[in-house]
Motif scaffolding. Structure first.
Motif, PDB file in Angstrom:
ATOM      1  N   ASP A 147      -8.907  -9.782 -31.243  1.00 51.68           N
ATOM      2  CA  ASP A 147      -9.625 -10.225 -30.047  1.00 51.68           C
ATOM      3  C   ASP A 147      -9.291  -9.375 -28.823  1.00 51.68           C
ATOM      4  OD1 ASP A 147      -7.049 -11.034 -29.617  1.00 51.68           O
ATOM      5  OD2 ASP A 147      -7.515 -13.156 -29.348  1.00 51.68           O
ATOM      6  N   THR A 148      -8.749  -8.184 -29.058  1.00 54.34           N
ATOM      7  CA  THR A 148      -8.400  -7.295 -27.954  1.00 54.34           C
ATOM      8  C   THR A 148      -9.361  -6.112 -27.896  1.00 54.34           C
ATOM      9  OG1 THR A 148      -6.850  -6.096 -29.395  1.00 54.34           O
ATOM     10  CG2 THR A 148      -5.957  -7.897 -28.058  1.00 54.34           C
ATOM     11  N   GLY A 149      -9.303  -5.359 -26.789  1.00 51.94           N
ATOM     12  CA  GLY A 149     -10.152  -4.183 -26.644  1.00 51.94           C
ATOM     13  C   GLY A 149     -11.625  -4.543 -26.687  1.00 51.94           C
ATOM     14  N   LEU A 150     -12.390  -3.792 -27.446  1.00 56.87           N
ATOM     15  CA  LEU A 150     -13.829  -4.039 -27.559  1.00 56.87           C
ATOM     16  C   LEU A 150     -14.124  -5.399 -28.178  1.00 56.87           C
ATOM     17  CD1 LEU A 150     -15.009  -0.489 -28.730  1.00 56.87           C
ATOM     18  CD2 LEU A 150     -15.374  -1.534 -26.487  1.00 56.87           C
ATOM     19  N   TYR A 151     -13.173  -5.894 -28.991  1.00 57.05           N
ATOM     20  CA  TYR A 151     -13.364  -7.211 -29.610  1.00 57.05           C
ATOM     21  C   TYR A 151     -13.217  -8.339 -28.599  1.00 57.05           C
ATOM     22  CZ  TYR A 151     -13.467  -5.265 -34.301  1.00 57.05           C
ATOM     23  OH  TYR A 151     -13.828  -4.582 -35.438  1.00 57.05           O
ATOM     24  N   GLY A 152     -12.735  -8.028 -27.408  1.00 58.60           N
ATOM     25  CA  GLY A 152     -12.692  -9.022 -26.343  1.00 58.60           C
ATOM     26  C   GLY A 152     -13.984  -9.069 -25.551  1.00 58.60           C
ATOM     27  N   ILE A 153     -14.899  -8.144 -25.855  1.00 58.46           N
ATOM     28  CA  ILE A 153     -16.197  -8.084 -25.163  1.00 58.46           C
ATOM     29  C   ILE A 153     -17.316  -8.612 -26.048  1.00 58.46           C
ATOM     30  CG2 ILE A 153     -17.858  -6.549 -24.037  1.00 58.46           C
ATOM     31  CD1 ILE A 153     -15.513  -4.635 -23.488  1.00 58.46           C
ATOM     32  N   VAL A 154     -17.361  -8.124 -27.287  1.00 55.75           N
ATOM     33  CA  VAL A 154     -18.331  -8.618 -28.273  1.00 55.75           C
ATOM     34  C   VAL A 154     -17.606  -8.840 -29.592  1.00 55.75           C
ATOM     35  CG1 VAL A 154     -20.358  -7.521 -27.225  1.00 55.75           C
ATOM     36  CG2 VAL A 154     -19.006  -6.254 -28.911  1.00 55.75           C
ATOM     37  N   ARG A 155     -18.163  -9.700 -30.427  1.00 55.85           N
ATOM     38  CA  ARG A 155     -17.493 -10.027 -31.687  1.00 55.85           C
ATOM     39  C   ARG A 155     -17.685  -8.947 -32.749  1.00 55.85           C
ATOM     40  NH1 ARG A 155     -19.827 -15.228 -30.566  1.00 55.85           N
ATOM     41  NH2 ARG A 155     -21.246 -15.108 -32.349  1.00 55.85           N
ATOM     42  N   HIS A 156     -18.719  -8.143 -32.595  1.00 60.07           N
ATOM     43  CA  HIS A 156     -19.018  -7.130 -33.613  1.00 60.07           C
ATOM     44  C   HIS A 156     -19.247  -5.759 -32.975  1.00 60.07           C
ATOM     45  CE1 HIS A 156     -19.398 -10.234 -36.721  1.00 60.07           C
ATOM     46  NE2 HIS A 156     -20.035 -10.939 -35.808  1.00 60.07           N
ATOM     47  N   PRO A 157     -18.195  -5.184 -32.386  1.00 58.50           N
ATOM     48  CA  PRO A 157     -18.368  -3.873 -31.754  1.00 58.50           C
ATOM     49  C   PRO A 157     -18.704  -2.762 -32.744  1.00 58.50           C
ATOM     50  CG  PRO A 157     -16.049  -4.486 -31.821  1.00 58.50           C
ATOM     51  CD  PRO A 157     -16.827  -5.695 -32.231  1.00 58.50           C
ATOM     52  N   MET A 158     -18.281  -2.928 -34.014  1.00 56.48           N
ATOM     53  CA  MET A 158     -18.636  -1.924 -35.004  1.00 56.48           C
ATOM     54  C   MET A 158     -20.147  -1.865 -35.186  1.00 56.48           C
ATOM     55  SD  MET A 158     -17.594  -1.524 -39.035  1.00 56.48           S
ATOM     56  CE  MET A 158     -18.670  -2.860 -39.554  1.00 56.48           C
ATOM     57  N   TYR A 159     -20.783  -3.031 -35.250  1.00 53.90           N
ATOM     58  CA  TYR A 159     -22.230  -3.048 -35.410  1.00 53.90           C
ATOM     59  C   TYR A 159     -22.938  -2.564 -34.145  1.00 53.90           C
ATOM     60  CZ  TYR A 159     -21.413  -5.700 -39.694  1.00 53.90           C
ATOM     61  OH  TYR A 159     -20.999  -6.091 -40.940  1.00 53.90           O
ATOM     62  N   MET A 160     -22.338  -2.805 -32.995  1.00 52.88           N
ATOM     63  CA  MET A 160     -22.903  -2.274 -31.761  1.00 52.88           C
ATOM     64  C   MET A 160     -22.908  -0.748 -31.809  1.00 52.88           C
ATOM     65  SD  MET A 160     -21.753  -2.999 -27.789  1.00 52.88           S
ATOM     66  CE  MET A 160     -20.039  -2.502 -28.053  1.00 52.88           C
ATOM     67  N   ALA A 161     -21.788  -0.169 -32.253  1.00 50.34           N
ATOM     68  CA  ALA A 161     -21.681   1.287 -32.335  1.00 50.34           C
ATOM     69  C   ALA A 161     -22.623   1.857 -33.392  1.00 50.34           C
ATOM     70  CB  ALA A 161     -20.240   1.688 -32.643  1.00 50.34           C
ATOM     71  N   ASP A 209     -12.480 -20.500 -33.157  1.00 52.03           N
ATOM     72  CA  ASP A 209     -11.996 -20.494 -31.775  1.00 52.03           C
ATOM     73  C   ASP A 209     -12.327 -19.165 -31.088  1.00 52.03           C
ATOM     74  OD1 ASP A 209     -10.933 -23.035 -31.997  1.00 52.03           O
ATOM     75  OD2 ASP A 209      -8.982 -22.311 -32.687  1.00 52.03           O
ATOM     76  N   TYR A 210     -12.242 -18.082 -31.849  1.00 53.86           N
ATOM     77  CA  TYR A 210     -12.586 -16.761 -31.305  1.00 53.86           C
ATOM     78  C   TYR A 210     -14.048 -16.725 -30.854  1.00 53.86           C
ATOM     79  CZ  TYR A 210     -13.809 -11.775 -31.457  1.00 53.86           C
ATOM     80  OH  TYR A 210     -14.291 -10.524 -31.165  1.00 53.86           O
ATOM     81  N   LYS A 211     -14.935 -17.341 -31.631  1.00 49.58           N
ATOM     82  CA  LYS A 211     -16.357 -17.394 -31.267  1.00 49.58           C
ATOM     83  C   LYS A 211     -16.564 -18.127 -29.941  1.00 49.58           C
ATOM     84  CE  LYS A 211     -19.681 -18.141 -34.091  1.00 49.58           C
ATOM     85  NZ  LYS A 211     -20.570 -18.766 -35.092  1.00 49.58           N
ATOM     86  N   LYS A 212     -15.732 -19.122 -29.677  1.00 48.19           N
ATOM     87  CA  LYS A 212     -15.856 -19.870 -28.421  1.00 48.19           C
ATOM     88  C   LYS A 212     -15.397 -19.024 -27.234  1.00 48.19           C
ATOM     89  CE  LYS A 212     -15.140 -24.330 -30.722  1.00 48.19           C
ATOM     90  NZ  LYS A 212     -14.235 -25.503 -30.883  1.00 48.19           N
ATOM     91  N   ARG A 213     -14.392 -18.169 -27.482  1.00 44.29           N
ATOM     92  CA  ARG A 213     -13.849 -17.331 -26.403  1.00 44.29           C
ATOM     93  C   ARG A 213     -14.747 -16.127 -26.125  1.00 44.29           C
ATOM     94  NH1 ARG A 213      -9.243 -17.786 -29.536  1.00 44.29           N
ATOM     95  NH2 ARG A 213      -9.205 -15.539 -29.951  1.00 44.29           N
ATOM     96  N   VAL A 214     -15.257 -15.524 -27.174  1.00 47.22           N
ATOM     97  CA  VAL A 214     -16.124 -14.347 -27.030  1.00 47.22           C
ATOM     98  C   VAL A 214     -17.525 -14.749 -27.480  1.00 47.22           C
ATOM     99  CG1 VAL A 214     -16.512 -11.940 -27.732  1.00 47.22           C
ATOM    100  CG2 VAL A 214     -14.179 -12.809 -27.460  1.00 47.22           C
TER     101      VAL A 214
END
Length: 223
Positions: A147-161, A209-214
């Motif tokens: 849940d750090t770095g890009l994972y603190g912005i979106v849940r699937h940064p790999m798919y964004m990239a 819980d991660y889904k609720k935060r991000v």
């Protein structure tokens, strides 16, 4: 080093180069299709560098990235549809150049090549942050929520990239027609994310819980 892993990685790399070259230059009818060479350079050179780095520093991550065999039936369909989209987009790009249907100006090609490289750097950062990344939808042993770095912005940064990479490809090839074809990847990736999140919610502790935060899946502030 793991010799079998080296051979497997090198084989996949060479096969990828041959297949993409055939999909681009056979329809183009010429090796003078410079946009095709540009795409192959910005795609395969960073890929080779990343492969060597993973081989030296994190061979287990490389092994995961080489495993493309999906366990989820729904994901097998997603992979098959994605493959068809890529084949169609590349073949049409070659034909588009060959018959001069609607070729984008050079400046668009170079700008999107820059976007492609920037997206590649984002992809590399995601792999650095998350050593659990694999090409298949699964929950691994001892996997934890990142849940750090890009994972603190979106849940699937790999798919964004990867989505940015895939949408940039047809524009690097100078083919707006292929770009329209690749837009079909958007509902495909949305379906993949939906299935992946269901698997993670069921099998990965703390993911709910991660889904609720991000809140955002792939596009910051939007989706």
């Amino acid at each position: 080093m793991d010799r079998d892993l080296q051979i497997r990685a090198l084989t996949k790399f060479i096969v990828g180069v041959i297949i993409l070259g055939a999909l681009l230059f056979l329809p183009a009818g010429s090796f003078h299709y410079w946009q095709g060479w540009l795409l192959m350079a910005i795609l395969f050179v960073p890929m080779a560098v990343a492969g060597v780095v993973m081989m030296v520093k994190n061979p287990e991550l490389l092994r995961k990235r080489l495993n493309a065999k999906e366990k989820e039936a729904e994901q097998k369909t997603v992979v098959a549809v994605s493959g068809l989209l890529f084949v169609a987009a590349f073949v049409i790009a070659g034909l588009n150049w060959r018959y001069d249907w609607c070729v984008l100006p050079d400046w668009v090609v170079w700008v999107t090549a820059g976007l492609f490289i920037a997206s590649y750097l984002m992809y590399a950062e995601v792999m650095r942050e998350n050593t659990y990344l694999s090409r298949t939808v699964e929950v691994q042993d001892n996997q934890k929520v990142i849940d750090t770095g890009l994972y603190g912005i979106v849940r699937h940064p790999m798919y964004m990239a990867t989505t940015l990479l895939f949408l940039a490809m047809p524009l690097v090839l100078g083919s707006p027609i292929s770009f329209l074809v690749m837009l079909g990847y958007l509902p495909v990736i949305a379906k993949r994310i939906g299935n992946e999140e269901a698997v993670l919610e069921e099998g990965l502790e703390g993911y709910k819980d991660y889904k609720k935060r991000v809140r955002c899946k792939m596009i910051p502030f939007l989706w």
